[in-house]
Design a protein around this motif. Structure first.
Motif, mmCIF file in Angstrom:
data_model
loop_
_atom_site.group_PDB
_atom_site.id
_atom_site.type_symbol
_atom_site.label_atom_id
_atom_site.label_comp_id
_atom_site.label_asym_id
_atom_site.label_seq_id
_atom_site.Cartn_x
_atom_site.Cartn_y
_atom_site.Cartn_z
ATOM 1 N N GLY A 1 -16.072 0.089 7.399
ATOM 2 C CA GLY A 1 -16.453 -0.946 8.346
ATOM 3 C C GLY A 1 -17.947 -1.150 8.440
ATOM 4 N N THR A 2 -18.279 -2.200 9.178
ATOM 5 C CA THR A 2 -19.707 -2.547 9.327
ATOM 6 C C THR A 2 -19.878 -3.402 10.569
ATOM 7 N N ASN A 3 -21.060 -3.335 11.132
ATOM 8 C CA ASN A 3 -21.409 -4.310 12.162
ATOM 9 C C ASN A 3 -21.579 -5.664 11.488
ATOM 10 N N PHE A 4 -21.232 -6.709 12.202
ATOM 11 C CA PHE A 4 -21.510 -8.046 11.684
ATOM 12 C C PHE A 4 -23.006 -8.337 11.889
ATOM 13 N N LEU A 5 -23.667 -8.688 10.823
ATOM 14 C CA LEU A 5 -25.075 -9.063 10.924
ATOM 15 C C LEU A 5 -25.234 -10.501 10.465
ATOM 16 N N GLY A 6 -26.273 -11.141 10.978
ATOM 17 C CA GLY A 6 -26.592 -12.492 10.533
ATOM 18 C C GLY A 6 -27.488 -12.444 9.312
ATOM 19 N N GLN A 7 -28.057 -13.579 9.006
ATOM 20 C CA GLN A 7 -28.914 -13.644 7.822
ATOM 21 C C GLN A 7 -30.228 -12.894 8.066
ATOM 22 N N ALA A 8 -30.869 -12.548 6.971
ATOM 23 C CA ALA A 8 -32.161 -11.861 7.075
ATOM 24 C C ALA A 8 -33.201 -12.820 7.636
ATOM 25 N N ARG A 9 -34.094 -12.288 8.466
ATOM 26 C CA ARG A 9 -35.159 -13.126 9.025
ATOM 27 C C ARG A 9 -36.206 -13.399 7.946
ATOM 28 N N PRO A 10 -36.987 -14.436 8.135
ATOM 29 C CA PRO A 10 -38.022 -14.736 7.131
ATOM 30 C C PRO A 10 -38.933 -13.532 6.914
ATOM 31 N N GLY A 11 -39.153 -13.196 5.680
ATOM 32 C CA GLY A 11 -40.023 -12.067 5.337
ATOM 33 C C GLY A 11 -39.286 -10.752 5.205
ATOM 34 N N ALA A 12 -38.057 -10.700 5.706
ATOM 35 C CA ALA A 12 -37.291 -9.449 5.615
ATOM 36 C C ALA A 12 -36.760 -9.274 4.188
ATOM 37 N N ILE A 13 -36.529 -8.022 3.843
ATOM 38 C CA ILE A 13 -36.043 -7.703 2.506
ATOM 39 C C ILE A 13 -34.675 -7.049 2.640
ATOM 40 N N VAL A 14 -33.684 -7.608 1.985
ATOM 41 C CA VAL A 14 -32.340 -7.027 2.013
ATOM 42 C C VAL A 14 -32.173 -6.133 0.789
ATOM 43 N N LEU A 15 -31.816 -4.867 1.025
ATOM 44 C CA LEU A 15 -31.658 -3.915 -0.074
ATOM 45 C C LEU A 15 -30.199 -3.723 -0.468
ATOM 46 N N TRP A 16 -29.322 -3.692 0.544
ATOM 47 C CA TRP A 16 -27.886 -3.606 0.283
ATOM 48 C C TRP A 16 -27.229 -4.827 0.942
ATOM 49 N N GLU A 17 -26.172 -5.286 0.317
ATOM 50 C CA GLU A 17 -25.443 -6.403 0.913
ATOM 51 C C GLU A 17 -23.943 -6.129 0.839
ATOM 52 N N HIS A 18 -23.213 -6.859 1.671
ATOM 53 C CA HIS A 18 -21.756 -6.720 1.688
ATOM 54 C C HIS A 18 -21.189 -7.536 0.526
ATOM 55 N N PRO A 19 -20.207 -6.979 -0.186
ATOM 56 C CA PRO A 19 -19.710 -7.721 -1.346
ATOM 57 C C PRO A 19 -18.866 -8.937 -0.972
ATOM 58 N N GLU A 20 -18.357 -8.972 0.270
ATOM 59 C CA GLU A 20 -17.459 -10.066 0.634
ATOM 60 C C GLU A 20 -17.943 -10.853 1.836
ATOM 61 N N LEU A 21 -18.320 -10.154 2.888
ATOM 62 C CA LEU A 21 -18.686 -10.872 4.114
ATOM 63 C C LEU A 21 -19.926 -11.724 3.885
ATOM 64 N N GLN A 22 -19.944 -12.874 4.534
ATOM 65 C CA GLN A 22 -21.030 -13.820 4.349
ATOM 66 C C GLN A 22 -21.800 -14.001 5.663
ATOM 67 N N ALA A 23 -23.064 -14.317 5.527
ATOM 68 C CA ALA A 23 -23.901 -14.683 6.673
ATOM 69 C C ALA A 23 -24.784 -15.834 6.212
ATOM 70 N N ALA A 24 -24.593 -16.986 6.845
ATOM 71 C CA ALA A 24 -25.366 -18.187 6.515
ATOM 72 C C ALA A 24 -25.286 -18.496 5.021
ATOM 73 N N GLY A 25 -24.099 -18.364 4.478
ATOM 74 C CA GLY A 25 -23.901 -18.757 3.095
ATOM 75 C C GLY A 25 -24.305 -17.724 2.074
ATOM 76 N N LYS A 26 -24.810 -16.602 2.515
ATOM 77 C CA LYS A 26 -25.176 -15.538 1.577
ATOM 78 C C LYS A 26 -24.383 -14.281 1.931
#
Lengths: 260, 735
Positions: free
Chosen positions: B483-508
């Motif tokens: 499981g995971t907490n639901f998160l929104g999209q990364a804020r401007p300037g933020a760096i995403v290192l891991w991502e969910h393979p299925e769940l989407q946030a703002a199209g990503k």
């Protein structure tokens, strides 16, 4: 399933708790967990040479989880699983209980290696003698542990150990039987790797299918046993948290009051 | 002008001359001995022997007459102009540098008959100067090292100057002003010629300034540091007590007032010792300023901006967990195993609203969660805060979230670790803390998802140094997370290192592990609570459980700006001085870092400002130097981003004048002393005509060599005299 939901459901079916636990006793298999349950306290039974597990004692483990949920904020899993020493599933969680009333069969080499890996990785093994009056289980387990960790002696756990203040302030261990005044352990630094009890702690919590206690124990003694079980679970989850300096002064003051 | 001299013919080897001299000497000794040992003196034998020996020697060396014709030329004079930045200080209606330019022209005119070389000195090698009619003397460097300049002249090949003329205000970095004459002579007398001095400024301006800032030892985070500020007050200012203050400049927030004090001025100088405590490690920009009395003519040196490099002896962490779990256990075990981490932990072990311990409080080992004390008194003392699955409302954190956000913006670190009571599930959505996290938090009825998944690395995650340690152990493998907490999209300037393979946030794909910057601080969002499987699981066992430490070592190291986890190193080449040449920033990327370099530079101010951005394409491993013009005095933060990796940050100070303007007083006595110890003359701008002209230099133009006598004459004379000597000896019965 969050903690509050779990507590409610358990309250509704408290009488059938032991039965449910007994029914849930299976060889360990991965189950679908809810978010937040992956890190929940979960006492698993170490299988030994394929011997069948005592259902009443398995109910004691379920009761252990239930008491933890009822008394503390720690999450716990009520289902009881068992795991073989030579299985990779042993490495899935860091807490395992090894109990019995009779002498254990000698561990196979893969079992010795499996247990050694488990303990070296940071797992905690709780060894509980269900028949300390006889002592054959305890003696045989000690022999096997010498094979698993040949360089590590079994020593008494001192009264000041954090195990006795990880949730309740306790003076001495007690289970279904009063037993010796100290637990024993194999430690690595300050961390307990193997904890040995000659008090039949699980037996003090064991329940029958109908919900009654399996063994008659004086209520106050059973409560002390429950508290020790909670403390042991808290130690597994928090390690030496209560040894932190921020707790020291207050706990010393309270301990003094308890002893008076 | 003609001169005659004697010499030995050029074609005789040196050893021949030596042998001839030895033989002649030996002959003389023998003759004298013979003369003194005989009862009847034979002066004829002695004289003929002496002459014969002399003629033999002369026949060997064949003396010549050298007739030389020489010309006299003007003496070589070197004029050294002080080009240090201090010379840009104002003087009356102009600057000392302008007056130095005027002095140079006058000196060159005065020494019109000499061969003058004009050179500028400051720090580094001498630079030749050309003095056109409209040429302006430029400044360079913060130091003015006359000793090094004269040593360089003395060690140069070619003709030595007959005199040196120094044009300056006398406030040299070297030689120092308090040297005794012998030491001063040694410092400036390497040439052995007179050093004349021309003072371009004699009047002390009305000026109060920060002369110096000294720290007692190394700055260590959270530890008090004694800073001594030396304040000068010169001219006719009324300055018995001058207030001084130290502030720390920060990104996006108001400067922090660190200390204030008053310097008691006595004999024009005073010191004040201020104790400051810097809580954040790395380069910190301090502003040291004084409150100048009225009439201060040079306000530019009332404020200094300096970069203090703050070390860290231990990392102080506040670890708050809403409930004990195996994930809490793993993190605590790792934190406590690191000797460099000092962790203060509070775990909620009992929820007073629902849990039933069945015992009075004195039988419980529970203490009150000191939330107010932690977030009001002690928060500043921590380097970072870890919030792990702790509900903000239930445990009364809500009222302190604004303070926690401000703490981060002032340079603190924050990690929010996933769990049912983290992020939106812990009522953090829409709070002040929400805005500083690197990801948005959807305010949904369902704050988390229970489906197991395996996170995957993003492109940035594969490039980031922060994940390098764990990738070295496990490659791109990660354990399954429950499981995971639901998160929104990364804020401007933020760096995403891991991502969910299925769940989407703002199209990503939804972020699982993200890094971000908030003001001066850094934040990390981790949406899962199963990273303990990196410490304890069959996968963890393959690397002896080290993957967990590798992950958290990287995360905590990045949070604390450990250079090991930065993609690049940024440094200022030389100094950053307002109004001087461009500021040069050197960016060195770590080995293996690929992609274009983007450098953004912004002032350390509370108000947001448009950063200066430079994009350098390509991924050359060579250090890149980027010139930035027109930086004003103050603090700056430079962020270099290599490809997709998280940016590396370097804060630095720019000064107006800097150390060169710290002491504006001219030092005419030092110029006088230099002239005195070297035999030179010290004058002001109006006294240049009084500088003495060195003697002219003699230069050989023609040289004629003629033998005193032909070689055969010497040989014949030697033969005849040897014959006479033989006859005389025979007549005396010696043969």
């Amino acid at each position: 399933l969050n903690r509050r939901d779990a507590l409610c459901s358990i309250t509704r079916g408290a009488v059938a708790c032991g039965v449910a636990a007994y029914g849930a006793l299976t060889t360990f298999a991965p189950r679908a967990l809810g978010f937040g349950q992956d890190g929940a306290f979960h006492p698993r039974v170490l299988q030994n040479a394929g011997r069948p597990l005592d259902g009443a004692y398995a109910g004691g483990l379920s009761r252990w989880s239930w008491e933890l949920i009822r008394r503390t904020s720690a999450p716990a899993r009520l289902t009881v699983g068992s795991v073989a020493a030579d299985s990779t599933e042993l490495l899935a969680e860091p807490f395992t209980v090894w109990f019995g009333a009779e002498a254990v069969a000698p561990l196979s080499d893969p079992e010795v290696r499996g247990l050694r890996t488990y303990l070296n990785l940071g797992g905690v093994l709780f060894v509980d003698d269900s028949a300390p009056e006889v002592g054959s289980f305890g003696r045989s387990v000690r022999q096997e542990l010498q094979r698993v960790l040949p360089e590590s002696p079994i020593v008494p756990v001192p009264d000041q150990h954090v195990l006795y203040k990880s949730y309740y302030l306790l003076d001495s261990p007690v289970g279904r039987v009063e037993g010796p005044s100290q637990l024993e352990a194999i430690s690595s630094g300050k961390m307990l790797r193997v904890l040995l009890s000659s008090h039949d702690l699980v037996g003090a919590m064991a329940q029958q299918r109908g919900g009654g206690w399996t063994f008659p124990v004086e209520p106050r003694q059973r409560e002390r046993a429950m508290r020790l079980a909670v403390n042991l679970a808290m130690y597994v989850l928090c390690l030496d948290y209560k040894d932190d300096q921020v707790h020291a002064e207050e706990l010393m003051r309270r301990r003094g009051r308890v002893r008076r | 002008m003609t001169t005659k001299t004697w010499a030995i013919t050029d074609d005789v080897a040196g050893w021949v001359v030596v042998v001839a001299a030895i033989l002649l000497l030996a002959a003389i000794v023998l003759l004298v001995h013979e003369l003194s040992s005989r009862r009847q003196k034979s002066w004829l034998i002695f004289a003929s022997g002496l002459l014969a020996a002399a003629c033999v020697a002369l026949a060997a060396v064949r003396p010549v007459v050298v007739e030389a014709q020489a010309n006299l030329v003007g003496p070589r004079v070197v004029v050294l102009a002080d080009q240090s930045r201090r010379m840009k200080l104002p003087y009356e209606s102009t600057t000392r540098l302008d007056r130095a330019g005027e002095a140079l022209r006058r000196v060159v005119d005065h020494f019109a008959n000499a061969r003058s070389s004009v050179m500028g000195f400051s720090e580094g090698p001498l630079e030749p100067l050309s003095l056109g009619p409209d040429a302006k003397l430029a400044s360079r460097g913060s130091r003015s090292d006359l000793s090094a300049a004269i040593r360089e002249l003395a060690s140069a090949a070619g003709e030595r100057p007959r005199a040196v003329v120094v044009v300056s205000d006398g406030r040299f970095s070297r030689p120092l002003g308090d040297l005794e004459d012998p030491a001063l002579r040694e410092a400036v007398g390497a040439l052995g010629v007179p050093v004349h001095t021309v003072s371009v400024a004699d009047e002390t301006p009305n000026d109060s300034s920060i002369r110096g800032v000294r720290a007692a030892g190394v700055a260590v985070a959270h530890q008090p540091l004694a800073v001594t500020v030396e304040v000068g007050c010169a001219g006719e200012l009324d300055c018995a007590r001058i207030p001084v203050r130290i502030r720390e400049l920060r990104d996006g927030v108001a400067p922090a007032e660190l200390a204030t004090g008053v310097a008691e001025i006595k004999d024009g100088v005073g010191t004040v010792e201020l104790e400051i405590t810097l809580d954040r490690a790395g380069g910190r920009v301090l502003e040291i300023s004084l409150e100048a009395p009225s009439g201060d003519q040079i306000p530019e040196n009332d404020t200094r901006h300096m970069t203090f490099v703050v070390a860290r002896d231990r990392i102080r962490l506040l670890h708050l967990a809403g409930r004990p779990t195996y994930d809490v256990r793993a993190l605590r075990r790792w934190l406590k195993s690191d000797e460099s981490v000092d962790v203060v932990a509070f775990f909620i072990l009992r929820d007073s609203d629902g849990d039933e311990p069945g015992a009075p409080s004195f039988e419980l080992a529970l203490i009150h969660f000191p939330v107010d004390e932690l977030f009001t008194e002690h928060l500043r003392s921590f380097d970072a805060v870890i919030l792990q699955d702790i509900d903000a409302v239930r445990y009364r954190l809500t009222g302190y979230l604004a303070r926690l956000a401000a703490y981060v913006e002032l340079g603190g670190g924050l990690i929010m670790v996933g769990g049912p009571s983290s992020f939106a599930g812990g009522n953090y959505a829409g709070t002040p803390l929400d805005s500083i996290l690197p990801v948005e938090q959807p305010q949904d009825d369902k704050p988390f998802d229970s489906k197991a998944f395996v996170p995957r690395y993003t492109e940035a995650g594969r490039a980031a140094e922060v994940t390098r340690p764990i990738r070295e152990l496990l490659g791109e493998q990660l354990p399954e997370m429950v499981g995971t907490n639901f998160l929104g999209q990364a804020r401007p300037g933020a760096i995403v290192l891991w991502e969910h393979p299925e769940l989407q946030a703002a199209g990503k794909n939804m972020p699982v592990l993200a890094l971000g910057e908030a003001g001066d601080g850094r934040t990390i969002a981790l949406s899962v609570d199963s990273t303990h499987r990196l410490a304890f699981s069959p996968m963890a066992a393959t690397v002896a459980g080290r993957a967990y430490g590798a992950l958290w070592d990287g995360l905590l190291g990045w949070l604390m700006r450990d250079p090991r986890y930065e993609a690049a190193r940024v440094e200022v080449v030389g100094e950053c001085i307002e109004g001087e040449t461009d500021t040069t920033l050197r960016v060195t990327r770590l080995p293996g870092m690929r992609g274009a370099l983007e450098l953004s530079l912004a002032p350390l101010t509370q108000a947001a400002s448009e950063p200066i951005v430079r994009l350098i394409p390509g991924d050359s491993v060579e250090p890149v130097e980027i010139r930035v013009p027109g930086l004003k005095a103050g603090g700056y933060t430079a962020k270099a981003r290599i490809g997709e990796a998280p940016p590396s940050r370097h804060d630095f100070a720019c000064e107006r004048g800097g150390v060169a303007w710290a002491d504006s007083r001219p030092d005419r006595p030092r110029l006088d002393a230099i002239a005195r110890v070297t035999g030179g003359t010290s004058v002001g701008l109006d006294g240049i005509d009084e500088l003495p002209m060195p003697d002219a230099t003699r230069v050989a133009a023609q040289r004629e060599v003629a033998p005193v006598a032909p070689p055969w004459v010497w040989t014949l004379a030697a033969a005849v005299l040897l014959g006479v000597h033989w006859v005389a000896r025979r007549n005396s019965g010696l043969l």
